[in-house]
Design a protein around this motif. Structure first.
Motif, PDB file in Angstrom:
ATOM      1  N   ARG A  60       5.780 -53.376   5.491  1.00 42.99           N
ATOM      2  CA  ARG A  60       6.642 -52.986   6.537  1.00 42.99           C
ATOM      3  C   ARG A  60       6.970 -51.553   6.529  1.00 42.99           C
ATOM      4  O   ARG A  60       6.700 -50.750   7.346  1.00 42.99           O
ATOM      5  CB  ARG A  60       7.880 -53.707   6.639  1.00 42.99           C
ATOM      6  N   LYS A  61       7.166 -51.157   5.302  1.00 40.44           N
ATOM      7  CA  LYS A  61       7.512 -49.423   5.059  1.00 40.44           C
ATOM      8  C   LYS A  61       6.203 -48.828   5.304  1.00 40.44           C
ATOM      9  O   LYS A  61       6.306 -47.644   5.919  1.00 40.44           O
ATOM     10  CB  LYS A  61       8.134 -49.299   3.574  1.00 40.44           C
ATOM     11  N   LEU A  62       5.055 -49.290   4.780  1.00 38.28           N
ATOM     12  CA  LEU A  62       3.878 -48.514   5.113  1.00 38.28           C
ATOM     13  C   LEU A  62       3.544 -48.274   6.664  1.00 38.28           C
ATOM     14  O   LEU A  62       2.652 -47.602   6.995  1.00 38.28           O
ATOM     15  CB  LEU A  62       2.737 -49.130   4.179  1.00 38.28           C
ATOM     16  N   THR A  63       3.700 -49.639   7.283  1.00 40.51           N
ATOM     17  CA  THR A  63       3.423 -49.642   8.785  1.00 40.51           C
ATOM     18  C   THR A  63       4.282 -48.580   9.365  1.00 40.51           C
ATOM     19  O   THR A  63       3.623 -48.005  10.377  1.00 40.51           O
ATOM     20  CB  THR A  63       3.697 -51.190   9.093  1.00 40.51           C
ATOM     21  N   ALA A  64       5.527 -48.552   9.062  1.00 39.28           N
ATOM     22  CA  ALA A  64       6.502 -47.571   9.703  1.00 39.28           C
ATOM     23  C   ALA A  64       6.004 -46.316   9.344  1.00 39.28           C
ATOM     24  O   ALA A  64       5.943 -45.471  10.474  1.00 39.28           O
ATOM     25  CB  ALA A  64       7.766 -47.892   9.222  1.00 39.28           C
ATOM     26  N   GLN A  65       5.450 -45.863   8.377  1.00 40.14           N
ATOM     27  CA  GLN A  65       5.152 -44.619   7.806  1.00 40.14           C
ATOM     28  C   GLN A  65       3.875 -44.256   8.579  1.00 40.14           C
ATOM     29  O   GLN A  65       3.533 -43.130   9.041  1.00 40.14           O
ATOM     30  CB  GLN A  65       4.728 -44.416   6.308  1.00 40.14           C
ATOM     31  N   LEU A  66       2.834 -45.273   8.848  1.00 39.81           N
ATOM     32  CA  LEU A  66       1.582 -45.078   9.457  1.00 39.81           C
ATOM     33  C   LEU A  66       2.058 -44.906  11.128  1.00 39.81           C
ATOM     34  O   LEU A  66       1.451 -43.942  11.795  1.00 39.81           O
ATOM     35  CB  LEU A  66       0.771 -46.207   9.259  1.00 39.81           C
ATOM     36  N   VAL A  67       2.812 -45.544  11.559  1.00 36.39           N
ATOM     37  CA  VAL A  67       3.446 -45.378  12.833  1.00 36.39           C
ATOM     38  C   VAL A  67       3.941 -43.761  13.038  1.00 36.39           C
ATOM     39  O   VAL A  67       3.715 -42.966  14.060  1.00 36.39           O
ATOM     40  CB  VAL A  67       4.147 -46.570  13.421  1.00 36.39           C
ATOM     41  N   LEU A  68       4.707 -43.439  12.397  1.00 33.48           N
ATOM     42  CA  LEU A  68       5.404 -42.222  12.150  1.00 33.48           C
ATOM     43  C   LEU A  68       4.359 -41.141  12.218  1.00 33.48           C
ATOM     44  O   LEU A  68       4.318 -40.278  12.905  1.00 33.48           O
ATOM     45  CB  LEU A  68       6.627 -41.959  11.198  1.00 33.48           C
ATOM     46  N   TRP A  69       3.183 -41.467  11.380  1.00 36.66           N
ATOM     47  CA  TRP A  69       2.288 -40.071  11.134  1.00 36.66           C
ATOM     48  C   TRP A  69       1.478 -40.082  12.664  1.00 36.66           C
ATOM     49  O   TRP A  69       1.235 -38.935  13.008  1.00 36.66           O
ATOM     50  CB  TRP A  69       1.078 -40.841  10.138  1.00 36.66           C
ATOM     51  N   PHE A  70       1.093 -41.343  13.059  1.00 41.84           N
ATOM     52  CA  PHE A  70       0.499 -41.376  14.256  1.00 41.84           C
ATOM     53  C   PHE A  70       1.401 -40.633  15.655  1.00 41.84           C
ATOM     54  O   PHE A  70       0.655 -40.003  16.385  1.00 41.84           O
ATOM     55  CB  PHE A  70      -0.137 -42.703  14.699  1.00 41.84           C
TER      56      PHE A  70
END
Length: 175
Positions: A60-70
């Motif tokens: 979940r943390k990695l998904t949030a970080q990828l969404v933030l990056w995009f």
């Protein structure tokens, strides 16, 4: 006549012989085709699902970080497009551009450090607690950025405004 198991064993021996001929007697382990060969596997960035069907906390943390990056990428690209379309930019619109660019670079650093720490056994200085503090710093960076980008006087397009809010929400969720 060979049985199926004997044929598979003979094929594996032939493949090992080809590898040994090409790469020397110690050939690379990843190319051996025998049944008991150890094949290195790339580190798993998304852990397996829990029995309840939900993603793990790390996923979940990695998904949030990828969404933030995009979202950072879309936010600064949208502002750059607005600047290019109008052919003018005062000092205030540069702030919107810088918020997205800094966030984009910061997220590349965080995602890279996640990969390095998860792929090696050495957790070094990049602990989950320190990472959460870095994410909190990024949330503090986005709060005035979203406030400015969403204000009425900016030249930011609707897409940039929406993705700046997505970036803020992803940062809060990932922290």
């Amino acid at each position: 006549l060979r049985t199926g198991a004997e044929h598979e064993g003979h094929a594996a021996q032939a493949q090992e012989q080809v590898c040994a001929n090409q790469f020397g007697a110690q050939g690379p382990r990843i190319l051996t085709m025998s049944a008991n060969a150890e094949i290195p596997i790339a580190p798993s960035m998304f852990t397996t699902r829990l029995r309840s069907g939900e993603l793990s906390a790390y996923a979940r943390k990695l998904t949030a970080q990828l969404v933030l990056w995009f979202a950072s990428l879309v936010s600064f690209a949208s502002m750059a497009d607005s600047i290019n379309t109008l052919n003018s930019c005062n000092g205030a619109c540069w702030y919107s551009l810088v918020v997205g660019i800094v966030s984009f670079g910061y997220m590349i650093f965080l995602l890279g450090m996640n990969y390095v720490t998860e792929s090696s056994r050495d957790k070094s200085w990049f602990s989950p607690r320190f990472e959460a503090q870095l994410m909190l710093l990024l949330v503090m960076w986005w709060i005035p950025g979203v406030g400015y980008i969403s204000s009425a006087g900016t030249i930011q397009s609707g897409v940039g405004i929406v993705f700046s809010w997505i970036a803020l929400c992803a940062g809060v969720y990932g922290t």
